[in-house]
Enzyme design. Structure first.
Site, PDB file in Angstrom:
ATOM      1  N   GLU A   1      10.184  29.285  48.322  1.00 34.56           N
ATOM      2  CA  GLU A   1       9.315  30.352  47.817  1.00 34.56           C
ATOM      3  C   GLU A   1       8.912  30.027  46.379  1.00 34.56           C
ATOM      4  OE1 GLU A   1       9.177  35.228  47.337  1.00 34.56           O
ATOM      5  OE2 GLU A   1      11.101  34.212  47.582  1.00 34.56           O
TER       6      GLU A   1
ATOM      7  N   HIS B   1       9.979  36.033  39.549  1.00 34.30           N
ATOM      8  CA  HIS B   1       9.974  34.578  39.395  1.00 34.30           C
ATOM      9  C   HIS B   1       9.662  34.186  37.955  1.00 34.30           C
ATOM     10  CE1 HIS B   1       9.755  33.223  43.784  1.00 34.30           C
ATOM     11  NE2 HIS B   1       9.862  34.546  43.833  1.00 34.30           N
TER      12      HIS B   1
ATOM     13  N   HIS C   1       3.119  36.058  46.530  1.00 33.65           N
ATOM     14  CA  HIS C   1       3.067  36.002  45.060  1.00 33.65           C
ATOM     15  C   HIS C   1       1.709  35.449  44.643  1.00 33.65           C
ATOM     16  CE1 HIS C   1       7.157  37.198  43.965  1.00 33.65           C
ATOM     17  NE2 HIS C   1       7.507  36.639  45.108  1.00 33.65           N
TER      18      HIS C   1
ATOM     19  N   HIS D   1       6.695  38.975  52.233  1.00 28.47           N
ATOM     20  CA  HIS D   1       6.915  40.384  51.867  1.00 28.47           C
ATOM     21  C   HIS D   1       5.603  41.121  51.576  1.00 28.47           C
ATOM     22  CE1 HIS D   1       6.905  38.685  47.806  1.00 28.47           C
ATOM     23  NE2 HIS D   1       8.163  38.282  47.876  1.00 28.47           N
TER      24      HIS D   1
ATOM     25  N   ASP E   1      13.465  48.765  52.734  1.00 31.67           N
ATOM     26  CA  ASP E   1      14.657  49.319  52.086  1.00 31.67           C
ATOM     27  C   ASP E   1      14.381  50.673  51.438  1.00 31.67           C
ATOM     28  OD1 ASP E   1      13.073  48.555  49.952  1.00 31.67           O
ATOM     29  OD2 ASP E   1      14.617  47.374  48.943  1.00 31.67           O
TER      30      ASP E   1
ATOM     31  N   HIS F   1      10.897  48.972  48.184  1.00 30.72           N
ATOM     32  CA  HIS F   1       9.892  47.934  47.976  1.00 30.72           C
ATOM     33  C   HIS F   1       8.491  48.368  48.427  1.00 30.72           C
ATOM     34  CE1 HIS F   1      13.041  45.031  47.011  1.00 30.72           C
ATOM     35  NE2 HIS F   1      12.091  44.178  46.693  1.00 30.72           N
TER      36      HIS F   1
ATOM     37  N   ASP G   1      15.207  39.654  51.807  1.00 25.82           N
ATOM     38  CA  ASP G   1      15.007  39.171  50.442  1.00 25.82           C
ATOM     39  C   ASP G   1      16.307  39.350  49.652  1.00 25.82           C
ATOM     40  OD1 ASP G   1      13.540  37.931  48.431  1.00 25.82           O
ATOM     41  OD2 ASP G   1      12.584  39.785  47.749  1.00 25.82           O
TER      42      ASP G   1
ATOM     43  N   LEU H   1      11.510  44.720  40.048  1.00 27.38           N
ATOM     44  CA  LEU H   1      12.240  44.453  41.284  1.00 27.38           C
ATOM     45  C   LEU H   1      12.635  42.987  41.343  1.00 27.38           C
ATOM     46  CD1 LEU H   1      10.146  46.455  43.923  1.00 27.38           C
ATOM     47  CD2 LEU H   1      12.453  46.962  43.170  1.00 27.38           C
ATOM     48  N   ALA H   2      13.870  42.719  41.774  1.00 25.02           N
ATOM     49  CA  ALA H   2      14.380  41.347  41.791  1.00 25.02           C
ATOM     50  C   ALA H   2      15.096  41.089  43.108  1.00 25.02           C
ATOM     51  CB  ALA H   2      15.325  41.123  40.613  1.00 25.02           C
TER      52      ALA H   2
END
Length: 393
Positions: free
Chosen positions: A130, A142, A194, A215, A247, A250, A273, A306-307
């Site tokens: 990714e 990222h 992304h 995602h 979840d 997200h 993820d 968010l991570a």
């Protein structure tokens, strides 16, 4: 080879549950699915105790688990541990996922996964790269200092695994349709994510061989009146697959409802993820020098970005099953048959059927995993080694 008949369970077969079937395994494969009273006499009977028997879940996006981040430990034993943790939550097939990093780390990760497959790490199907060929405008967590344009010179480095599936997430604007086509021709699966690409750029990547979206809704250009963006292209295209993180944080419920009405449910895949906190009591870890904490069930940086997630696949299935137009049967398919089809493994994984690999899970009514089988090899559920893993042991 020893034959085992799984009996006295509710079997998820051909899209529904049946209480009068037995699943007969021989070696690493399912030999047959037969009426409960017709199991071969020479088979060892294994009583499921009324549990539900499902095809094992397939997660194409696992960054870590059990205190390990794949980026920090691209090695066979780290992959083995990550897989063992997620197996406790129903995942019997997975792709360890490397987020954007230096190219030497990418090379090390590819080598480690190849070695781990040869070593027989249970459930390992390949790798998900990714990044680092992603958009700064949609970087998420990222590190943009790692980002690169994907060019011809990188193709040799990105040679697909000798064993297993190689999935790569790219931003269309960081490469060209010709490069996307060459990635696909080499045997890699190309997903788009992304990315701040336009609809036209996204459509060109799809026409060149990209088949998935990483995602959906997260870290991609939105749909608007005159520029449909990546999301518009993803929902319009009926052939590509979309990974989704269900979840409750997200993606908004309304957005998922719209997606589920715009595109066939067979084209959605549940992904976690997941980050190192899955399977751990300690809900803090470090990601490329940044402190990440789980708050209200989601991983975030100190700035609130968010991570990844602290999500397990069983919980993702339960969350998705609660959608009125999805339900449990479709949610199970989103975690098994659908990702198997995306990976091109749908003739051996994702279903309970004769000839398929014996990757199975026995769950209770709340989807807690009681037992699992990977290629016919059994293990118990969350009670098996769970205390040591949760404590970081």
């Amino acid at each position: 080879m020893t034959r085992t008949a799984l009996v006295n369970g509710s079997i998820f077969f051909e899209g529904g549950f049946s209480d009068d079937l037995a699943v007969v395994m021989e070696g690493e494969r399912i030999l047959s699915v037969v009426p409960a009273g017709s199991a071969p006499r020479d088979a060892t009977r294994h009583d499921l105790g009324g549990a539900r028997l499902l095809p094992g879940f397939i997660d194409i996006q696992i960054n870590g688990g059990g205190g390990i981040l794949f980026n920090d430990a691209p090695a066979v034993e780290a992959i083995r541990r990550i897989g063992a943790v997620h197996r406790r939550f129903g995942t019997t097939g997975f792709l360890p996922t490397l987020i954007s990093d230096d190219l030497d780390v990418v090379v090390a990760a590819l080598q480690a996964v190849d070695e781990a497959i040869v070593a027989g790490v249970p459930g390992l199907l390949g790798i998900h790269i990714e990044g680092p060929f992603l958009s700064t405008d949609r970087k998420g967590v990222h590190d943009p200092s790692k980002f690169l344009d994907l060019k011809e010179k990188h193709l040799k480095l990105l040679t697909p695994l000798k064993n297993g599936v190689t999935l790569i997430t790219v931003a269309p604007e960081r490469t060209t349709p010709d490069i996307v086509a060459k990635l696909r021709e080499s045997g890699m699966i190309v997903s788009l994510g992304h990315t701040d690409a336009t609809y036209r750029q996204t459509r060109a990547a799809l026409d060149s061989g990209a088949t998935g979206f990483t995602h959906l809704f997260n870290a991609m250009s939105p749909l608007s009146a005159r520029e449909p963006g990546v999301i518009g292209a993803a929902l319009e295209d009926q052939q590509s697959w979309c990974g989704i993180i269900v979840d409750g944080r997200h993606v908004a419920r309304a957005a998922l409802n719209i997606a589920f009405r715009a595109k066939p449910l067979e084209k959605f895949m549940l992904v976690t993820d997941a980050m190192p906190t899955v399977g751990m009591k300690e809900k803090i870890f470090t990601l490329q020098g940044r402190k990440i904490t789980v708050k209200d069930g989601v991983c975030i940086t100190e700035e609130g970005t968010l991570a990844g997630s602290d999500l397990e696949m069983t919980r993702a299935v339960k969350n998705c099953a609660a959608f009125e137009n999805v339900g449990l049967a479709q949610a199970i398919k989103m975690a098994s048959a659908n990702p198997a089809a995306f990976l091109g493994l749908d003739r051996e994984l994702g279903r309970i059927a004769a000839g398929y690999r014996a990757n199975l899970i026995a769950v209770d009514k709340d989807l807690n995993v009681l037992e699992s089988w990977i290629d016919g090899e059994p293990a118990y559920g969350s009670a098996d080694g769970g205390a040591a893993l949760a404590a970081g042991g």
